[in-house]
Design a protein around this motif. Structure first.
Motif, mmCIF file in Angstrom:
data_model
loop_
_atom_site.group_PDB
_atom_site.id
_atom_site.type_symbol
_atom_site.label_atom_id
_atom_site.label_comp_id
_atom_site.label_asym_id
_atom_site.label_seq_id
_atom_site.Cartn_x
_atom_site.Cartn_y
_atom_site.Cartn_z
ATOM 1 N N GLU A 46 0.823 -1.203 0.000
ATOM 2 C CA GLU A 46 0.000 0.000 0.000
ATOM 3 C C GLU A 46 0.854 1.248 0.000
ATOM 4 O O GLU A 46 1.879 1.309 0.642
ATOM 5 C CB GLU A 46 -0.941 -0.004 1.223
ATOM 6 C CG GLU A 46 -0.237 -0.161 2.554
ATOM 7 C CD GLU A 46 -1.191 -0.403 3.713
ATOM 8 O OE1 GLU A 46 -2.288 -0.918 3.480
ATOM 9 O OE2 GLU A 46 -0.820 -0.079 4.847
ATOM 10 N N PHE A 47 0.411 2.233 -0.744
ATOM 11 C CA PHE A 47 1.087 3.530 -0.777
ATOM 12 C C PHE A 47 0.805 4.243 0.533
ATOM 13 O O PHE A 47 -0.338 4.297 0.988
ATOM 14 C CB PHE A 47 0.538 4.339 -1.944
ATOM 15 C CG PHE A 47 1.073 5.733 -2.069
ATOM 16 C CD1 PHE A 47 0.602 6.759 -1.258
ATOM 17 C CD2 PHE A 47 2.038 6.038 -3.001
ATOM 18 C CE1 PHE A 47 1.088 8.051 -1.374
ATOM 19 C CE2 PHE A 47 2.538 7.332 -3.122
ATOM 20 C CZ PHE A 47 2.055 8.332 -2.307
ATOM 21 N N TYR A 59 2.885 13.720 -0.871
ATOM 22 C CA TYR A 59 1.658 13.015 -1.228
ATOM 23 C C TYR A 59 1.393 12.003 -0.111
ATOM 24 O O TYR A 59 2.299 11.274 0.269
ATOM 25 C CB TYR A 59 1.824 12.261 -2.552
ATOM 26 C CG TYR A 59 2.321 13.096 -3.699
ATOM 27 C CD1 TYR A 59 3.678 13.352 -3.860
ATOM 28 C CD2 TYR A 59 1.435 13.638 -4.628
ATOM 29 C CE1 TYR A 59 4.136 14.123 -4.916
ATOM 30 C CE2 TYR A 59 1.888 14.397 -5.691
ATOM 31 C CZ TYR A 59 3.236 14.639 -5.826
ATOM 32 O OH TYR A 59 3.690 15.408 -6.878
ATOM 33 N N TYR A 60 0.179 11.959 0.385
ATOM 34 C CA TYR A 60 -0.173 11.037 1.462
ATOM 35 C C TYR A 60 -1.421 10.236 1.110
ATOM 36 O O TYR A 60 -2.370 10.756 0.522
ATOM 37 C CB TYR A 60 -0.471 11.800 2.761
ATOM 38 C CG TYR A 60 0.736 12.382 3.440
ATOM 39 C CD1 TYR A 60 1.067 13.718 3.281
ATOM 40 C CD2 TYR A 60 1.541 11.590 4.255
ATOM 41 C CE1 TYR A 60 2.179 14.257 3.915
ATOM 42 C CE2 TYR A 60 2.650 12.125 4.900
ATOM 43 C CZ TYR A 60 2.954 13.461 4.712
ATOM 44 O OH TYR A 60 4.054 13.992 5.343
ATOM 45 N N ALA A 61 -1.408 8.950 1.517
ATOM 46 C CA ALA A 61 -2.640 8.183 1.499
ATOM 47 C C ALA A 61 -3.563 8.761 2.568
ATOM 48 O O ALA A 61 -3.100 9.252 3.602
ATOM 49 C CB ALA A 61 -2.352 6.715 1.782
ATOM 50 N N ASP A 62 -4.849 8.698 2.335
ATOM 51 C CA ASP A 62 -5.803 9.231 3.317
ATOM 52 C C ASP A 62 -5.612 8.568 4.672
ATOM 53 O O ASP A 62 -5.729 9.214 5.724
ATOM 54 C CB ASP A 62 -7.233 9.022 2.835
ATOM 55 C CG ASP A 62 -7.587 9.925 1.662
ATOM 56 O OD1 ASP A 62 -8.561 9.624 0.952
ATOM 57 O OD2 ASP A 62 -6.867 10.936 1.455
ATOM 58 N N SER A 63 -5.290 7.281 4.665
ATOM 59 C CA SER A 63 -5.130 6.535 5.910
ATOM 60 C C SER A 63 -3.895 6.977 6.694
ATOM 61 O O SER A 63 -3.786 6.702 7.887
ATOM 62 C CB SER A 63 -5.032 5.034 5.614
ATOM 63 O OG SER A 63 -3.927 4.773 4.763
ATOM 64 N N LYS A 108 -1.030 7.779 -6.349
ATOM 65 C CA LYS A 108 -0.713 7.076 -5.097
ATOM 66 C C LYS A 108 -0.731 5.560 -5.285
ATOM 67 O O LYS A 108 -1.365 4.825 -4.510
ATOM 68 C CB LYS A 108 -1.659 7.528 -3.987
ATOM 69 C CG LYS A 108 -1.591 9.040 -3.758
ATOM 70 C CD LYS A 108 -2.587 9.523 -2.734
ATOM 71 C CE LYS A 108 -2.565 11.051 -2.642
ATOM 72 N NZ LYS A 108 -3.545 11.571 -1.676
#
Length: 126
Positions: A46-47, A59-63, A108
């Motif tokens: 997972e990114f 850049y960020y994953a929402d999680s 992402k």
């Protein structure tokens, strides 16, 4: 060629914090971003987060927002992933990767990067 090298993974108690570095050697100026990709046991990659070498754009994953912070030190060719409020489900081998197309970071994506390290194991116990 770029060779990322992760380190710093260890056992951590739940709700604890940990910062893992990735030292990149080689032609880092030739790639746009470095990205952290955890591989949890028996789950898909997972990114989590990526950062541009030149601008520092992230850049960020929402999680990951609010718990994980990515940063870089260009003078040391090092990218850091700071993690807080860790949970057992954060347990994973964390890979540092780079290269690939700009679209990978915008979208992402958890794969499609050209360079990766050996990974560092982060284990969060409850």
């Amino acid at each position: 060629q770029v060779q990322p090298g992760e380190s710093g993974g260890r056992f951590v108690q739940a709700r604890g914090s940990l910062s893992v570095p990735c030292v990149a050697s080689g032609r880092t100026f030739s790639i746009y971003c470095m990205v952290w990709i955890p591989q949890p046991p028996v789950k898909e990659r997972e990114f989590v987060a990526a950062i541009s070498w030149s601008s520092g754009l992230t850049y960020y994953a929402d999680s990951a927002k609010g718990r994980f912070t990515i940063s870089r030190d260009n003078a040391k060719n090092t990218v850091y992933l700071q993690m807080k409020s860790l949970k057992p489900e954060d347990t994973a081998v964390y890979y540092c990767e780079g290269g690939g197309g700009y679209s990978n970071y915008v979208a992402k994506r958890p794969s499609g990067y050209d360079y990766w390290g050996q990974g560092t194991q982060v284990t969060v116990s409850s």
